[in-house]
Enzyme design. Structure first.
Site, PDB file in Angstrom:
ATOM      1  N   ILE A 105       0.840  -1.209   0.000  1.00 33.98           N
ATOM      2  CA  ILE A 105       0.000   0.000   0.000  1.00 33.98           C
ATOM      3  C   ILE A 105       0.870   1.252   0.000  1.00 33.98           C
ATOM      4  CG2 ILE A 105      -0.242  -0.103   2.534  1.00 33.98           C
ATOM      5  CD1 ILE A 105      -3.092   1.131   2.110  1.00 33.98           C
ATOM      6  N   ASP A 107       0.406   4.889   1.094  1.00 36.97           N
ATOM      7  CA  ASP A 107      -0.506   5.719   1.878  1.00 36.97           C
ATOM      8  C   ASP A 107      -0.140   7.178   1.605  1.00 36.97           C
ATOM      9  OD1 ASP A 107      -2.088   6.843   3.832  1.00 36.97           O
ATOM     10  OD2 ASP A 107      -1.579   5.407   5.376  1.00 36.97           O
ATOM     11  N   GLY A 109       3.018   7.910   0.715  1.00 36.06           N
ATOM     12  CA  GLY A 109       4.094   7.818  -0.274  1.00 36.06           C
ATOM     13  C   GLY A 109       5.470   8.144   0.303  1.00 36.06           C
ATOM     14  N   LEU A 110       5.511   8.517   1.579  1.00 34.59           N
ATOM     15  CA  LEU A 110       6.777   8.959   2.167  1.00 34.59           C
ATOM     16  C   LEU A 110       7.780   7.813   2.324  1.00 34.59           C
ATOM     17  CD1 LEU A 110       5.369  11.472   4.819  1.00 34.59           C
ATOM     18  CD2 LEU A 110       6.445  11.989   2.613  1.00 34.59           C
ATOM     19  N   THR A 111       7.284   6.618   2.644  1.00 35.54           N
ATOM     20  CA  THR A 111       8.190   5.463   2.752  1.00 35.54           C
ATOM     21  C   THR A 111       8.855   5.199   1.406  1.00 35.54           C
ATOM     22  OG1 THR A 111       6.786   4.489   4.463  1.00 35.54           O
ATOM     23  CG2 THR A 111       8.313   3.004   3.338  1.00 35.54           C
ATOM     24  N   LYS A 135      -3.577   5.216  -2.110  1.00 36.19           N
ATOM     25  CA  LYS A 135      -4.493   6.245  -1.616  1.00 36.19           C
ATOM     26  C   LYS A 135      -4.162   7.545  -2.337  1.00 36.19           C
ATOM     27  CE  LYS A 135      -5.288   4.394   2.999  1.00 36.19           C
ATOM     28  NZ  LYS A 135      -5.154   4.637   4.458  1.00 36.19           N
TER      29      LYS A 135
HETATM   30  C1  PRP Z   1       2.900   0.201   5.393  1.00 29.86           C
HETATM   31  C2  PRP Z   1       3.143  -0.213   3.945  1.00 29.86           C
HETATM   32  C3  PRP Z   1       4.161   0.774   3.479  1.00 29.86           C
HETATM   33  C4  PRP Z   1       3.859   2.012   4.291  1.00 29.86           C
HETATM   34  C5  PRP Z   1       3.112   2.973   3.437  1.00 29.86           C
HETATM   35  O1  PRP Z   1       3.878  -0.386   6.183  1.00 29.86           O
HETATM   36  O2  PRP Z   1       3.580  -1.533   3.834  1.00 29.86           O
HETATM   37  O3  PRP Z   1       5.475   0.322   3.722  1.00 29.86           O
HETATM   38  O4  PRP Z   1       3.040   1.617   5.400  1.00 29.86           O
HETATM   39  O5  PRP Z   1       2.890   4.182   4.137  1.00 29.86           O
HETATM   40  P1  PRP Z   1       3.317   5.581   3.528  1.00 29.86           P
HETATM   41  O6  PRP Z   1       3.013   5.567   2.062  1.00 29.86           O
HETATM   42  O7  PRP Z   1       2.452   6.558   4.284  1.00 29.86           O
HETATM   43  O8  PRP Z   1       4.765   5.793   3.804  1.00 29.86           O
HETATM   44  P2  PRP Z   1       3.742  -0.467   7.773  1.00 29.86           P
HETATM   45  O9  PRP Z   1       4.447   0.705   8.400  1.00 29.86           O
HETATM   46  O10 PRP Z   1       2.307  -0.672   8.159  1.00 29.86           O
HETATM   47  O11 PRP Z   1       4.608  -1.759   8.134  1.00 29.86           O
HETATM   48  P3  PRP Z   1       4.372  -3.284   7.712  1.00 29.86           P
HETATM   49  O12 PRP Z   1       4.454  -3.356   6.205  1.00 29.86           O
HETATM   50  O13 PRP Z   1       5.484  -3.999   8.376  1.00 29.86           O
HETATM   51  O14 PRP Z   1       3.019  -3.686   8.224  1.00 29.86           O
END
Ligand code: PRP
Length: 180
Positions: A105, A107, A109-111, A135
């Protein structure tokens, strides 16, 4: 929802396992066509990607390597802060390789903004993004999403690898948290 150990009624199904399966096969076929004749390195961002990754690579008919990177976001617990720490890196070099970065996902996009910057420094031949869920309304991603499964509303979603307090990852379809 017994598998998810979440009280029935808190969540409702928004994308069925059948729809996910069909969409992932479509994505795999497009990837297969786009990289025809090439070798691919597919790297998933743990943990949420594991189920999507397993289905996606089986839908890609190319010679490919599979690897994973694990990241954790710091700061606020419900919103990604954009400050990301790599908690598990992969060992082999991606220099001069075609790399496909896989997320369950996007969300904010910052990751991915962070991961893409890190990956670009490693000099791949090409670097693209595949994400199952996006999203749109929260998007701060600075890179194109080459392969996307579904656009979704700004709901908290679980299942198909994604968790609620560590549970629900083993549900085969995607559910949203109902509005209170
Ligand atoms: C979720 C997903 C992405 C990140 C997206 O990971 O797998 O890595 O959030 O969020 P962003 O677009 O706002 O940056 P999560 O932190 O839930 O960890 P997980 O994958 O270990 O459950």
């Amino acid at each position: 929802m017994e598998k998810g150990k979440v009280r029935e009624g808190d969540f409702e199904e928004v994308i069925t396992a059948r729809d996910i399966g069909q969409r992932v096969i479509d994505m795999g076929q497009r990837i297969t066509q786009d990289y025809a004749g090439e070798t691919l390195t597919v790297i998933g961002a743990l943990k949420g990607c594991f189920m999507f990754m397993a289905d996606l690579v089986r839908a890609i008919d190319l010679p490919l390597h599979v690897d994973f990177i694990e990241v954790s976001s710091y700061g606020d617990s419900t919103e990604s802060s954009g400050v990301v720490k790599i908690t598990k890196d992969f060992k082999h070099s991606i220099e001069n390789e075609h790399v496909l970065l896989v997320e369950d996902i996007i969300d904010t996009g910052l990751t991915l903004n962070y991961l893409m910057e890190i990956f670009e420094l490693r000099n791949p031949k090409s670097l693209k993004i595949a994400a199952l869920l996006v999203k749109e309304e929260k998007q701060k991603l600075k890179y194109p999403i080459s392969y996307r499964g579904f656009n979704i509303d700004d709901d908290f979603v679980v299942g198909y690898g994604m968790d609620y307090k560590g549970f629900c990852r083993n549900i085969g379809s995607i559910h949203r948290l109902r509005d209170k």
